[in-house]
Design a protein around this motif. Structure first.
Motif, mmCIF file in Angstrom:
data_model
loop_
_atom_site.group_PDB
_atom_site.id
_atom_site.type_symbol
_atom_site.label_atom_id
_atom_site.label_comp_id
_atom_site.label_asym_id
_atom_site.label_seq_id
_atom_site.Cartn_x
_atom_site.Cartn_y
_atom_site.Cartn_z
ATOM 1 N N GLU A 24 -4.103 1.640 -2.846
ATOM 2 C CA GLU A 24 -3.732 3.038 -2.589
ATOM 3 C C GLU A 24 -4.965 3.828 -2.196
ATOM 4 O O GLU A 24 -5.967 3.844 -2.924
ATOM 5 C CB GLU A 24 -3.079 3.637 -3.851
ATOM 6 C CG GLU A 24 -2.622 5.079 -3.660
ATOM 7 C CD GLU A 24 -1.693 5.589 -4.777
ATOM 8 O OE1 GLU A 24 -1.185 4.753 -5.572
ATOM 9 O OE2 GLU A 24 -1.486 6.806 -4.853
ATOM 10 N N ILE A 29 -6.308 -4.808 3.249
ATOM 11 C CA ILE A 29 -4.992 -5.376 3.546
ATOM 12 C C ILE A 29 -5.142 -6.653 4.377
ATOM 13 O O ILE A 29 -4.497 -7.679 4.106
ATOM 14 C CB ILE A 29 -4.122 -4.328 4.303
ATOM 15 C CG1 ILE A 29 -3.894 -3.087 3.433
ATOM 16 C CG2 ILE A 29 -2.800 -4.932 4.771
ATOM 17 C CD1 ILE A 29 -3.176 -3.316 2.137
ATOM 18 N N ILE A 47 3.456 -7.226 4.904
ATOM 19 C CA ILE A 47 2.749 -6.019 4.457
ATOM 20 C C ILE A 47 3.796 -4.921 4.302
ATOM 21 O O ILE A 47 4.704 -4.816 5.130
ATOM 22 C CB ILE A 47 1.709 -5.574 5.505
ATOM 23 C CG1 ILE A 47 0.676 -6.661 5.723
ATOM 24 C CG2 ILE A 47 1.021 -4.291 5.084
ATOM 25 C CD1 ILE A 47 -0.260 -6.349 6.871
ATOM 26 N N GLY A 67 -1.346 4.142 5.231
ATOM 27 C CA GLY A 67 -0.606 2.871 5.288
ATOM 28 C C GLY A 67 0.185 2.747 6.578
ATOM 29 O O GLY A 67 0.187 1.698 7.230
ATOM 30 N N MET A 113 0.884 -1.170 0.000
ATOM 31 C CA MET A 113 0.000 0.000 0.000
ATOM 32 C C MET A 113 0.912 1.208 0.000
ATOM 33 O O MET A 113 2.086 1.105 0.370
ATOM 34 C CB MET A 113 -0.925 -0.025 1.216
ATOM 35 C CG MET A 113 -0.179 -0.176 2.509
ATOM 36 S SD MET A 113 -1.280 -0.466 3.899
ATOM 37 C CE MET A 113 -0.091 -1.006 5.119
ATOM 38 N N GLY A 114 0.419 2.360 -0.409
ATOM 39 C CA GLY A 114 1.280 3.538 -0.399
ATOM 40 C C GLY A 114 0.781 4.628 -1.297
ATOM 41 O O GLY A 114 -0.367 4.611 -1.751
ATOM 42 N N LEU A 143 -9.062 0.691 3.803
ATOM 43 C CA LEU A 143 -7.736 0.181 3.417
ATOM 44 C C LEU A 143 -7.308 -0.943 4.371
ATOM 45 O O LEU A 143 -6.810 -1.990 3.929
ATOM 46 C CB LEU A 143 -6.720 1.332 3.442
ATOM 47 C CG LEU A 143 -5.286 0.994 3.057
ATOM 48 C CD1 LEU A 143 -5.183 0.523 1.609
ATOM 49 C CD2 LEU A 143 -4.367 2.220 3.260
ATOM 50 N N VAL A 173 4.421 -0.620 3.340
ATOM 51 C CA VAL A 173 3.998 0.729 2.934
ATOM 52 C C VAL A 173 5.103 1.289 2.065
ATOM 53 O O VAL A 173 6.289 1.199 2.440
ATOM 54 C CB VAL A 173 3.867 1.727 4.103
ATOM 55 C CG1 VAL A 173 3.173 2.999 3.628
ATOM 56 C CG2 VAL A 173 3.152 1.157 5.263
ATOM 57 N N TYR A 199 -1.603 -4.430 -4.663
ATOM 58 C CA TYR A 199 -1.296 -3.063 -4.226
ATOM 59 C C TYR A 199 -2.590 -2.285 -4.041
ATOM 60 O O TYR A 199 -3.479 -2.318 -4.902
ATOM 61 C CB TYR A 199 -0.420 -2.365 -5.277
ATOM 62 C CG TYR A 199 -0.140 -0.907 -4.969
ATOM 63 C CD1 TYR A 199 0.751 -0.544 -3.962
ATOM 64 C CD2 TYR A 199 -0.774 0.121 -5.673
ATOM 65 C CE1 TYR A 199 1.006 0.797 -3.668
ATOM 66 C CE2 TYR A 199 -0.517 1.466 -5.390
ATOM 67 C CZ TYR A 199 0.378 1.792 -4.386
ATOM 68 O OH TYR A 199 0.628 3.110 -4.087
#
Ligand code: GLV
Ligand code: MN
Ligand code: MN
Length: 421
Positions: free
Chosen positions: A191, A407, A124, A106, A84-85, A403, A126, A189
Motif C-alpha cells: 500500500e 509488484i 495482480i 495501483g 495493492m490498494g 510500488l 488493485v 499486499y
C-alpha cells in the motif's frame, strides 16, 4: 530467446490527473474532499474507479462488504495474486490524497503495464477497501477487516451511523452489496500512502519504508448529569455533565503527553445535550482515540483514564460510561516485504527512511493474512485529515514507481503480452 522487458516507469502526469479528477467528486470549497463511506458521492467515486480499471484491462468484482477488486491476469493462474490498494472514502473535511493516492497509484501500475504490454507471472489486483476512515461507521478499516477476518461480516453489515442507518442498508442502496466474502489467496499486499505526519519532510526524504504501526483503542464516553437552569441553580447544586467531561478530555491529552514521544490522545467528537447556552448540560457524549507503540502503554493509558473516571464519580453525582468500540493492536510489517520496499526504493534512486505509521491503514489488517508492507511519501507540513492536505507531484510519482518495482519483483515479469488481449 528474447530478453525479458525491464520494470517500466509509471506515467506521473497521468497519475496526478487521475488524483485531481477523483477529487472533484465531493470537492470542498477549501480545496479538499468530503466523501464519507457509502454515500452517493462514494458510489460515484467507486463507479469512476471501476470504469477506469476496466479501461485499463482489468476484470472487476465486488465482495459482500463492498470491497472492489480489479484484477490483471498473469501467466500462472494457480499462483496467489499480488494485491495493492487503499481506500477512497474520506474524512468529512478530508484531502485529495489520503487513501486515493494508494488506489490510483495501483491503477496507474495497471495502466503502465498495459501500455508496455508486460505480462507478469502472478495475477495482480488493485483493491478499494470499504470504509477505511471509520468517521461514519465504526470500526475503521472495515472492508479490509472483514477480508482478513478481524471483523465479522455480520458485525460490519450491522454497524450504524449517527442517524441509525446501517452499512448493509447503504451497500444495498448504492448497489455495492456484492456476493461472497470468502477471501481469495493473497501472495502479498503493498500500500502506497502519504505519511500524514512530518517525519519525511523534516528529514528531506522522498520514500518512507513503513516498518510497523501504532496500536489504537477507540472509546465512546457518555457522561450523564442533570439539566437545569443556568441562572437560579447555585454552583453547589449542579450536576454539570460538560464540566466533568472537560476534566476527562484534558486527561486524554495529558496521558498521551506523559507517554511521549510516541503516544497520542485525541477527543475529536463531542455532543452536548441539550446544547443550549442557558441550560446546564445534562449529557455529553464524546469519542476517545488513544494510540501508542505497544500494548502495555495502551493498557496503562486506558486504566489511568478509568481511574480518573472513578475519582470524578466519587466526588460528583455524575454517571460516566466508557465503552471500547475498536481496537487495533500495535504491529510490525513482514520483514521480507519491508526489505523489498527498501530495495525497490534504492533501485529507483532514493535513500529511504524507516518509519512507524501513526495512522491506521488497510495494510495493518492485510498483514494478518498475507505478508504486507507500505510505502510512504511526504505530505506538506505533515498535514492530513484536512482540506489543505497536499503532496508534491514528484513525490507522488516516486512512490508509485517504488510500488511498481515491489509488484513486478513479487509477481515476476515473464514476457511481452499480446497487445490484442
Ligand atoms: C485512519 O485514518 C486513522 O484514524 O488512523
Ligand atoms: Mn488513509
Ligand atoms: Mn484517513
Amino acid at each position: 530467446m528474447t530478453d525479458l522487458p525491464s520494470i517500466p516507469s509509471i506515467d506521473g502526469p497521468r497519475l496526478w490527473t487521475s488524483i485531481m479528477d477523483l477529487a472533484r467528486i465531493g470537492a470542498t470549497q477549501g480545496g479538499g474532499v468530503s466523501r464519507l463511506a457509502l454515500t452517493d458521492l462514494d458510489k460515484e467515486a467507486r463507479c469512476t474507479f471501476i470504469k477506469w480499471a476496466r479501461e485499463a484491462g482489468c476484470e472487476t468484482r465486488v465482495d459482500a462488504i463492498g470491497n472492489i477488486f480489479a484484477r490483471r491476469r498473469g501467466r500462472s493462474p494457480d499462483r496467489p495474486a499480488i494485491l495493492m490498494g487503499s481506500h477512497i472514502d474520506t474524512q468529512p473535511g478530508g484531502g485529495k490524497f489520503d487513501g486515493n493516492y494508494g488506489v490510483l497509484a495501483g491503477l496507474e501500475i495497471m495502466r503502465s503495464l498495459r501500455d508496455n504490454n508486460i505480462e507478469t507471472d502472478a495475477d495482480i489486483e488493485v483493491v478499494v477497501w470499504t470504509n477505511e476512515e471509520g468517521s461514519r461507521f465504526v470500526p475503521l478499516m472495515m472492508g479490509s477487516g472483514v477480508f482478513s477476518g478481524v471483523c465479522s461480516l455480520s458485525d460490519a453489515l450491522s454497524a450504524r451511523d449517527s442517524e441509525g442507518v446501517s452499512v448493509g442498508e447503504e451497500l444495498t442502496r448504492i448497489g455495492f452489496a456484492g456476493d461472497g466474502h470468502v477471501p481469495h489467496a493473497v501472495d502479498s499486499y503493498f500500500e502506497a500512502h502519504i505519511e500524514q505526519g512530518p517525519v519525511l519532510e523534516r528529514t528531506e526524504r522522498t520514500i518512507g519504508v513503513v516498518v510497523g504501526a501504532l496500536g489504537q483503542r477507540w472509546f465512546d464516553c457518555t457522561v450523564t448529569g442533570f439539566e437545569s437552569h443556568a441562572g437560579p441553580t447555585p454552583m453547589t447544586h449542579r450536576r454539570d455533565a460538560l464540566q466533568a467531561a472537560s476534566i476527562l478530555i484534558q486527561r486524554v491529552v495529558e496521558l498521551a503527553k506523559s507517554f511521549a514521544p510516541n503516544a497520542r490522545g485525541t477527543v475529536g467528537q463531542v455532543a452536548v445535550h441539550p446544547n443550549s447556552r442557558n441550560v446546564i448540560p445534562g449529557r455529553v457524549h464524546f469519542s476517545v482515540d488513544l494510540r501508542a507503540e505497544d500494548e502495555e502503554t495502551l493498557d496503562s493509558m486506558a486504566s489511568s483514564l478509568c481511574e480518573t473516571i472513578e475519582t470524578i464519580k466519587q466526588n460528583q453525582s455524575i454517571l460516566i460510561d466508557l465503552v471500547e468500540v475498536s481496537r487495533v493492536p500495535a504491529m510490525r510489517f513482514d520483514a521480507d516485504c519491508v526489505a523489498l520496499v527498501d530495495r525497490s526504493a534504492r533501485e529507483a534512486g532514493y535513500d529511504p527512511l524507516e518509519i512507524v505509521s501513526g495512522a491506521g491503514h488497510d495494510a495493518i489488517n492485510l498483514a494478518k493474512v498475507a505478508p504486507s508492507a507500505m510505502i510512504f511519501i511526504p505530505c506538506e507540513g505533515g498535514v492530513s485529515h484536512n482540506e489543505i492536505e497536499h503532496a508534491e507531484p514528484d513525490h507522488v510519482t516516486a512512490g508509485a514507481n517504488v510500488l511498481m518495482r515491489c509488484i513486478c519483483h513479487r509477481a515476476g515479469i515473464v514476457g511481452v503480452a499480446n497487445p490484442s488481449h
